[in-house]
Motif scaffolding. Structure first.
Motif, mmCIF file in Angstrom:
data_model
loop_
_atom_site.group_PDB
_atom_site.id
_atom_site.type_symbol
_atom_site.label_atom_id
_atom_site.label_comp_id
_atom_site.label_asym_id
_atom_site.label_seq_id
_atom_site.Cartn_x
_atom_site.Cartn_y
_atom_site.Cartn_z
ATOM 1 N N ARG A 14 0.822 -1.212 0.000
ATOM 2 C CA ARG A 14 0.000 0.000 0.000
ATOM 3 C C ARG A 14 0.853 1.258 0.000
ATOM 4 N NH1 ARG A 14 -3.811 -2.135 4.766
ATOM 5 N NH2 ARG A 14 -4.614 -3.923 3.658
ATOM 6 N N THR A 46 -6.146 3.623 3.695
ATOM 7 C CA THR A 46 -5.532 3.639 2.362
ATOM 8 C C THR A 46 -6.520 4.182 1.343
ATOM 9 O OG1 THR A 46 -6.230 1.385 2.169
ATOM 10 C CG2 THR A 46 -3.929 1.746 2.725
ATOM 11 N N LEU A 51 -10.849 4.317 -9.983
ATOM 12 C CA LEU A 51 -11.574 3.522 -10.953
ATOM 13 C C LEU A 51 -11.655 4.255 -12.264
ATOM 14 C CD1 LEU A 51 -14.298 2.441 -8.506
ATOM 15 C CD2 LEU A 51 -12.681 0.932 -9.634
ATOM 16 N N PRO A 52 -11.736 3.506 -13.322
ATOM 17 C CA PRO A 52 -11.860 4.188 -14.607
ATOM 18 C C PRO A 52 -13.212 4.886 -14.674
ATOM 19 C CG PRO A 52 -12.176 1.840 -14.855
ATOM 20 C CD PRO A 52 -11.758 2.075 -13.436
ATOM 21 N N PRO A 70 0.491 -8.625 -9.604
ATOM 22 C CA PRO A 70 -0.792 -8.646 -8.921
ATOM 23 C C PRO A 70 -0.599 -8.953 -7.446
ATOM 24 C CG PRO A 70 -0.474 -10.612 -10.223
ATOM 25 C CD PRO A 70 0.645 -9.689 -10.571
ATOM 26 N N PRO A 73 -3.404 -13.035 -2.998
ATOM 27 C CA PRO A 73 -4.195 -13.183 -1.789
ATOM 28 C C PRO A 73 -3.265 -13.517 -0.627
ATOM 29 C CG PRO A 73 -5.121 -14.440 -3.603
ATOM 30 C CD PRO A 73 -3.826 -13.890 -4.072
ATOM 31 N N ARG A 162 -3.185 -13.379 -15.188
ATOM 32 C CA ARG A 162 -3.123 -13.913 -13.828
ATOM 33 C C ARG A 162 -1.710 -13.805 -13.271
ATOM 34 N NH1 ARG A 162 -7.915 -12.986 -13.735
ATOM 35 N NH2 ARG A 162 -9.532 -14.564 -13.852
ATOM 36 N N PRO B 611 -15.071 -1.329 -14.432
ATOM 37 C CA PRO B 611 -13.849 -1.663 -13.693
ATOM 38 C C PRO B 611 -13.812 -3.150 -13.345
ATOM 39 C CG PRO B 611 -15.407 -0.527 -12.273
ATOM 40 C CD PRO B 611 -16.016 -0.517 -13.643
ATOM 41 N N GLU B 612 -12.682 -3.783 -13.628
ATOM 42 C CA GLU B 612 -12.597 -5.236 -13.539
ATOM 43 C C GLU B 612 -12.826 -5.768 -12.121
ATOM 44 O OE1 GLU B 612 -8.946 -6.847 -15.017
ATOM 45 O OE2 GLU B 612 -9.788 -8.857 -15.150
ATOM 46 N N PRO B 614 -14.429 -4.513 -9.317
ATOM 47 C CA PRO B 614 -15.842 -4.494 -8.888
ATOM 48 C C PRO B 614 -16.720 -5.438 -9.696
ATOM 49 C CG PRO B 614 -14.964 -2.276 -8.958
ATOM 50 C CD PRO B 614 -13.897 -3.165 -9.537
ATOM 51 N N PRO B 708 -9.161 -14.722 -8.667
ATOM 52 C CA PRO B 708 -9.395 -13.284 -8.630
ATOM 53 C C PRO B 708 -8.415 -12.552 -9.547
ATOM 54 C CG PRO B 708 -9.022 -14.175 -6.427
ATOM 55 C CD PRO B 708 -8.656 -15.243 -7.392
ATOM 56 N N PRO B 709 -8.863 -11.511 -10.192
ATOM 57 C CA PRO B 709 -7.965 -10.746 -11.065
ATOM 58 C C PRO B 709 -7.064 -9.839 -10.237
ATOM 59 C CG PRO B 709 -10.101 -9.696 -11.000
ATOM 60 C CD PRO B 709 -10.212 -10.943 -10.150
ATOM 61 N N ALA B 710 -6.135 -9.196 -10.914
ATOM 62 C CA ALA B 710 -5.296 -8.204 -10.246
ATOM 63 C C ALA B 710 -6.211 -7.157 -9.615
ATOM 64 C CB ALA B 710 -4.377 -7.551 -11.257
ATOM 65 N N GLY B 711 -5.840 -6.714 -8.441
ATOM 66 C CA GLY B 711 -6.646 -5.682 -7.802
ATOM 67 C C GLY B 711 -7.730 -6.245 -6.906
ATOM 68 N N GLU B 713 -8.309 -9.117 -3.706
ATOM 69 C CA GLU B 713 -7.696 -10.018 -2.733
ATOM 70 C C GLU B 713 -8.790 -10.801 -2.044
ATOM 71 O OE1 GLU B 713 -4.834 -8.307 0.056
ATOM 72 O OE2 GLU B 713 -4.930 -6.508 -1.190
ATOM 73 N N GLU B 714 -8.438 -12.037 -1.659
ATOM 74 C CA GLU B 714 -9.405 -12.825 -0.912
ATOM 75 C C GLU B 714 -9.018 -12.836 0.560
ATOM 76 O OE1 GLU B 714 -9.173 -16.510 -2.995
ATOM 77 O OE2 GLU B 714 -10.983 -16.078 -4.137
ATOM 78 N N SER B 739 -8.370 -4.802 -3.562
ATOM 79 C CA SER B 739 -7.093 -4.679 -2.863
ATOM 80 C C SER B 739 -7.078 -3.394 -2.063
ATOM 81 C CB SER B 739 -5.947 -4.654 -3.866
ATOM 82 O OG SER B 739 -5.899 -5.877 -4.541
ATOM 83 N N GLY B 740 -6.607 -3.528 -0.833
ATOM 84 C CA GLY B 740 -6.508 -2.340 0.003
ATOM 85 C C GLY B 740 -7.805 -2.015 0.695
#
Lengths: 218, 766
Positions: A14, A46, A51-52, A70, A73, A162, B611-612, B614, B708-711, B713-714, B739-740
Motif C-alpha cells: 500500500r 488507504t 476507478l476508470p 498482482p 491473496p 493472472r 472496472p474489472e 468491482p 481473482p484478477p489483479a486488484g 484479494e481474498e 485490494s486495500g
C-alpha cells in the motif's frame, strides 16, 4: 519472525513504490507464508484504487494501471517469474490453437495481418481465455495501426494473465506503443515505465537472462 | 412477260407489290430493332442473386467437445448422407466409435479448404483423434463446410437463387433437361417448327384443356427473362422471333446455363425458388453435384409446373412424374435399365421444408438482416450474391429451440394456463468476442413474425440490480460484499410530488442483511437504499457503459423500470461476463463476393468500460443468486462443481419472467411472458430460470474461472459479522475484496481478535 514478515507483505504494497513492490513480491515468493492474515497494526486509511470513468469509452490509462505484479491473496505463496510460461506453446495450449497461431504467424510474415486476426479469432473461439493469443492479437492490431483495439486486446491479455510477468511485459509494451502513436502522452510514458519496470525486475530475477522478444507467440 | 390488261388488276398488283415491299422493309426494320433489343437485354441480364447467409462452420480438432453421435447429427444437418462406404464428398460412414467422412471443399475467407477424407474417433470427453484416411498423421484442425441458413432476397420480387455454372453441374442434369423439354435443342435454330405444329394441332383439337407447349428451351428462356405470362399469339410470335435472334448471338451452352439458373422451381411463402442450384438445396438440402439420378429427374420433372408438381404437397403425383422422367432418361441412353429400376425404387428424398437448411432460423436471419443493412445497399444485398458468414452456432440454436419448445408447455401446465398462452424469447452469446450464437423470437421457433428477442421492449425488473451493486462495490470505502444493509421500509417523495414506496417481492422485511445476500435474494428495499446512497446517475452511467443506452434517471430504475429487449440484456450481461470489457454483440463475421473474394471482416471489438475488480465482486454475488438465492433451482440441473452467475427478473404482478446469466464462455438470456402483457403468474425463478438452467446444461457451458484478477484479494471472513476470521471462528468463508479494502478488524470469534501484545509474545515463545 514469520509474523513480522507477514505483516510486511500484507502492508507494504500500500505504501511502496511499484519498483519496491517487485522486490517485496519476489522476496515474498521465496518465503513460505502462513495462512492466517494478521491484523494490521496501522489504522491509516488507504486510498481506494481509482476507478476508470465509467461513462468514458476507455478508462484513462494513467489511472487504471494496476499494481505491478498482482497482489496475491494473503497467505498464498507468491509464484516466481520462472514458474510462469513464457510462450504460447509452454502455456498448455492445445494443438488446434497452436496450429492456428502458426498459421496466423505465417499470415503476419506474408503481410496479411487481417487474415492473421481471423486466425487468432478462431483460436479464441476454442480457447477464449488464452492470454497469449490475446497478446498476439494486440500486436497484430498494432501492426495495423488499430491502436484502440491493440490497447484493448493487450489489456484483456493482462486481465487474463493472472500475474504472468512475461505476458504483462509484452502487453505493456503494446499499450505503450499504442498510446504513443498520438504523441508521447503521460499515459504512454506511464505504460512504458511499467514495461521497463517489469523488464528490469524480470532481468534481475532471472539473473540477467535474456528477456523474451515482444512476441511470445511462435 | 405477262401482260395484264385490266388496269384495275394492274393497279391492284402494283399496290400489292408496294405494300409488300413496305411491309418487308417494315419487318426488316422491326427485326433489326428486335435484334438490338434482344442483344441489349440479354447482355443486360443480371441475375438477381440474393446474399447467401451461412452459419459458423464447425471446427473439428482433437479435444473438441463433440461426440461421434453429435457429429453425425451435424453432418445430417449439412445434408451429408450416411452409407457403408464413402462415395464422394458429402458422405460419411459410422462404425462404432469411429466416423469416416468425405468433407466438401469450401472457399472460406482465408482460403479454400479442399475435400478431405477423414477418420475421427471420440470418447466421453470429445474427439480423441482426427486423421486423414490412409495416413497416420494427426490433423490439428479442420472446418466442416458451413450450413446455408438463408438468403437476403429482394422483398419486391421475392426472387431467390444460387448461381451455378454449366461446367460445374452434373452432366446428367442438362442432358435430362434437353431430353424432357426440348429434344432437338442441339440442332434447332431457336424454334422447333415440328414442335409448334404438334402443339398447334393438339391445342386445336384438345378443346379448352391445358394448352400444350411446343416451346424450345430458348423460347422458354426468352419468355422467363423478357416477356409477360400473357398467352396471346402476338406474344408467341414475338417470343419465337426473339428466340431465333438470340440463337444467332449466344451459344447453346450459354442458353442452357441461363435456363438452369432462371427457371422457377418452387415457392416458399413469398420467396420464389429460381434455378437448379437453389432448388437442390431447397428440396434435398445438398449441393447439385451430390444429387442422385432420381433427384435430378425430380427437379427436371417439376420444372413443368412447380405448383402442380409440388413434391411436398403432392408426393404421389410427383413420384409418377419423376419415374416418367427416369424412363425418358433410360430411353435417351442417359442411364441403364437396371439403374432406372433401382432409382425408381428410391423414395423422393425431399426434405421437410422446416429441416431444409434455408429459412430455418427466422429470428437470427432477422438480426443479420438488420446488422447488414447499415453496411451494404439493399439492392446489392438482394442481387449481388454476397456471401455472409455469420456467428450462428446451429448446435446452440437447436438446443435453445428445443428448450423453449419443451419447457413452455410445462410451465403452462404447472400454472394451469391455457396451452399457447405464454410466449418466450432467448439469446445465447459467446463471452469473449460477443458473438450471437443462437436466437429465438417466438415459441413457434420457425415463425418469421414478431421477433421478441429484438423487438419486445419489456421492463427488465431485477435484472437491473447487479448494476446497482456494481456501483456500490466500486466504492470500496463504503461497500463490500459483506456490508450490512438495512432492509427497512422506504417512502420517497418524488420530484413530481408523487410518492414511491417500493416493497420486497415477498412483502417482508428482513432486518439487516449482508450486501451480497440482498442481491442473491433479490430484496428490493436494500437495493433501493444502496442505489439512493450511490446515486441514480452513477447507476445510470454503469448501465450505459455496459452497453444499454438511455435508462431513465429515476430511482425506479434500481428495480428495473427500464425497457429492454432480450438482446439488450444479453449485451449488458456480456460486459459483466467479459470482466468489464464491452464487445458490441455481432451476428456477422465476414462478407465475401459471389466469386469468393473477401469484402469485409468484422473482427472482435472490445473496450474496457466497467472496472474489472468491482465486476469480479458483483459476479461473485451473482453466483450466490444460484448458490442459495432466487436462482437456486438451477443447482439441480447445472453440472456439479461449476459456478455460474445470473439474476432473476420479475416485473409487477409477474408480467415478465426473466433470467439472465453466464459461465466463463456463454451468456444466455431467457424471457417468458404474454404478448398482451397480462400477468403470467410466473416470477423469474418459476419461469425463465427453468429454461435457462437446462439450457446452460444442454449448451455444455463452462463454469466461471474463480481466480481473482489483479486488484482483488481474498480473505477469510466470519459470515456473521463480515469481519476477518481465523481458526477461532466456527465458520469461515473466503470472500474477495478490492485490494486495500479488506476489513481492518477481526471478528469477535477470531483468536487474533482477542490477541494482545502479551499473546503475541506467548506465541513467540511457545
Amino acid at each position: 519472525m514469520t509474523l513480522f514478515l507477514t505483516v510486511t507483505a500484507a502492508r507494504k504494497p500500500r505504501v511502496l513504490t511499484p519498483v519496491a513492490l517487485v522486490a517485496v513480491a519476489l522476496l515474498a515468493a521465496c518465503v513460505a507464508q502462513p495462512t492466517v492474515p494478521t491484523r494490521p497494526e496501522s489504522t491509516q486509511q488507504t486510498q481506494p484504487p481509482a476507478l476508470p470513468p465509467t461513462t468514458a469509452p476507455a478508462p484513462a490509462p494513467a489511472t487504471t494501471i494496476p499494481p505491478l505484479l498482482p497482489t496475491q491473496p494473503s497467505g498464498r505463496p507468491q509464484p516466481s517469474a520462472e514458474s510462469f510460461p513464457k510462450t504460447l506453446a509452454a502455456a498448455g495450449t492445445g494443438p488446434a490453437v497452436l496450429a492456428l497461431a502458426r498459421q496466423a504467424q505465417t499470415f503476419r510474415s506474408a503481410g496479411r495481418p487481417q487474415d492473421a486476426l481471423g486466425q487468432y479469432e478462431r483460436a479464441l473461439r476454442i480457447e477464449p481465455k488464452n492470454a497469449f493469443v490475446w497478446q498476439a492479437m494486440a500486436e497484430t492490431h498494432l501492426a495495423l495501426h488499430n491502436v484502440e483495439q491493440a490497447e484493448s486486446a493487450a489489456r484483456k491479455s493482462n486481465s487474463l494473465a493472472r500475474g504472468n510477468p512475461w505476458l504483462e511485459l509484452g502487453n505493456w509494451r503494446v499499450i505503450a506503443a499504442a498510446l504513443g502513436v498520438y504523441g508521447d502522452s503521460p499515459a504512454a510514458q506511464a505504460a512504458r515505465t511499467r514495461a521497463d519496470e517489469i523488464g528490469s525486475a524480470l532481468a534481475a530475477s532471472s539473473g540477467g537472462g535474456a528477456l523474451p522478444a515482444a512476441s511470445a507467440v511462435p | 412477260m405477262i401482260r395484264i390488261k385490266s388496269p384495275l388488276l394492274r393497279w391492284l398488283l402494283i399496290g400489292l407489290a408496294i405494300s409488300f415491299s413496305v411491309g418487308l422493309l417494315g419487318l426488316s426494320f422491326w427485326l433489326v430493332r428486335l435484334d438490338q433489343d434482344v442483344r441489349a437485354r440479354y447482355a443486360g441480364v443480371r441475375w438477381v442473386l440474393p446474399a447467401q447467409v451461412y452459419a459458423s462452420p464447425l471446427e473439428l480438432y482433437p479435444g473438441a467437445r463433440i461426440s461421434v453421435t453429435e457429429l453425425r447429427r451435424e453432418l445430417e444437418r449439412l445434408g451429408y448422407r450416411a452409407s457403408d462406404e464413402l462415395t464422394g464428398p458429402g458422405t460419411f460412414a459410422v462404425s462404432g466409435s469411429e466416423l469416416r467422412v468425405d468433407t466438401r471443399a469450401f472457399a472460406f475467407w482465408d482460403g479454400v479448404q479442399p475435400e478431405m477424407r477423414l477418420a475421427l474417433k471420440s470418447d466421453a470427453s470429445g474427439l480423441t483423434s482426427l486423421r486423414a484416411m490412409g495416413s497416420d498423421a494427426s490433423i490439428d484442425l479442420l472446418r466442416l463446410d458451413p450450413m446455408l441458413i438463408g438468403s437476403i432476397y429482394p422483398s419486391h420480387s421475392g426472387e431467390d437463387r444460387v448461381l451455378v455454372k454449366l461446367s460445374e453441374v452434373p452432366p446428367l442434369l442438362p442432358a435430362t433437361l434437353i431430353r424432357v423439354e426440348d429434344r432437338a435443342f442441339a440442332d434447332h435454330f431457336g424454334i422447333s417448327p415440328k414442335g409448334i405444329l404438334r402443339a398447334a394441332v393438339s391445342n386445336l383439337f384438345g378443346g379448352r384443356g391445358r394448352k400444350q407447349g411446343g416451346s424450345t428451351l430458348t423460347q422458354q428462356l426468352i419468355k422467363n427473362l423478357f416477356l409477360s405470362n400473357e398467352q396471346s399469339y402476338g406474344r408467341k410470335i414475338n417470343e419465337a422471333l426473339m428466340a431465333i435472334l438470340l440463337e444467332r448471338h449466344v451459344s447453346k451452352d450459354d442458353i442452357l446455363e441461363a435456363y438452369l439458373n432462371e427457371v422457377w422451381l418452387g415457392q416458399d411463402g413469398s420467396r420464389a425458388i429460381h434455378g437448379f442450384g437453389l432448388a437442390s438445396q431447397f428440396y434435398f438440402n445438398k449441393p447439385l453435384n451430390e444429387l442422385r439420378p432420381a433427384e435430378i429427374a425430380l427437379l427436371v420433372g417439376i420444372a413443368k409446373g412447380p405448383t402442380v408438381y409440388n413434391p411436398r404437397k403432392y408426393p404421389e403425383r410427383v413420384k409418377d412424374r419423376r419415374d416418367l422422367v427416369l424412363q425418358l432418361m433410360e430411353d435417351g441412353g442417359l442411364i441403364r435399365d437396371d439403374e432406372r429400376e433401382a432409382e425408381a425404387l428410391t423414395p423422393l428424398g425431399v426434405q421437410n421444408s422446416v429441416a431444409g437448411g434455408v429459412e430455418r432460423y427466422p429470428a437470427f436471419i432477422d438480426l443479420v438482416r438488420r446488422q447488414i443493412k447499415g453496411l451494404y445497399r439493399e439492392e446489392d444485398l438482394g442481387s449481388e450474391g454476397l456471401r455472409i458468414f455469420t456467428t450462428l452456432d446451429p448446435r446452440a440454436q437447436e438446443r435453445l429451440e428445443a428448450r423453449i419448445i419443451a419447457d413452455l408447455p410445462d410451465l403452462e401446465k404447472n400454472r394451469q394456463l391455457k396451452p399457447g398462452t405464454l410466449q418466450a424469447a432467448g439469446v445465447v452469446t459467446s463471452v469473449e468476442g460477443g458473438e450471437v450464437l443462437a436466437m429465438v423470437g417466438d415459441r413457434n421457433v420457425r415463425y418469421p413474425g414478431f421477433n421478441r428477442a429484438l423487438d419486445s421492449q419489456r421492463p427488465i425488473g431485477s435484472l437491473a440490480k447487479p448494476f446497482v451493486y456494481l456501483a456500490a462495490l466500486a466504492d470500496p470505502g463504503r461497500y463490500n460484499l459483506y456490508s450490512s444493509i438495512a432492509d427497512e421500509a422506504i417512502d420517497l417523495k418524488m420530484p413530481n410530488g408523487s410518492r414511491w414506496a417500493p416493497k420486497n417481492y415477498d412483502r417482508q422485511l428482513h432486518g439487516n442483511v449482508p450486501l451480497h445476500v440482498a442481491l442473491a435474494k433479490s430484496y428490493n428495499l436494500p437495493t433501493v437504499r444502496i442505489g439512493l446512497d450511490i446515486g441514480v446517475d452513477r447507476v445510470h452511467d454503469l448501465i450505459e457503459a455496459a452497453g444499454l443506452q438511455g435508462p431513465p434517471r429515476l430511482p425506479s430504475m434500481f428495480l428495473g423500470a427500464i425497457n429492454a429487449s432480450p438482446l439488450d440484456v444479453a449485451q449488458i450481461y456480456s460486459t459483466l461476463a467479459a470482466s468489464g470489457y464491452l464487445t458490441p454483440l455481432l451476428a456477422i463475421r465476414e462478407v465475401m463476393t459471389k466469386e469468393g473474394q473477401p469484402l469485409s471482416r468484422y473482427s472482435f471489438q472490445l473496450k474496457q468500460t466497467l472496472p474489472e475488480g468491482p465486476v469480479y465482486l458483483t459476479t461473485w454475488a451473482m453466483q450466490k443468486v444460484i448458490e442459495f438465492g432466487t436462482g437456486r433451482w438451477a443447482v439441480s440441473v447445472l453440472p456439479a462443481g461449476q459456478k455460474f452467475a445470473g439474476k432473476t427478473g420479475t416485473t409487477d404482478d409477474a408480467r415478465d419472467s426473466w433470467f439472465a446469466g453466464f459461465g466463463s464462455d456463454r451468456v444466455a438470456v431467457v424471457w417468458v411472458g404474454r404478448d398482451d402483457n397480462k400477468p403470467v403468474g410466473l416470477d423469474g425463478a418459476a419461469g425463465a430460470l427453468r429454461i435457462w438452467g437446462r439450457l446452460m446444461r444442454d449448451l455444455d457451458a463452462r463454469g466461471i474461472d474463480l481466480t481473482p484478477p489483479a486488484g482483488v484479494e481474498e480473505a477469510q471472513i466470519d459470515p456473521v459479522t463480515g469481519l476477518l476470521a481465523d481458526e477461532g471462528c466456527a465458520a469461515q468463508v473466503t470472500v474477495p475484496f478490492l485490494s486495500g479494502a479488506l476489513p481492518k478488524d477481526y471478528a469477535p470469534c477470531a483468536n487474533a481478535g482477542q490477541s494482545s501484545p502479551l499473546d503475541w509474545l506467548k506465541d513467540i515463545f511457545r
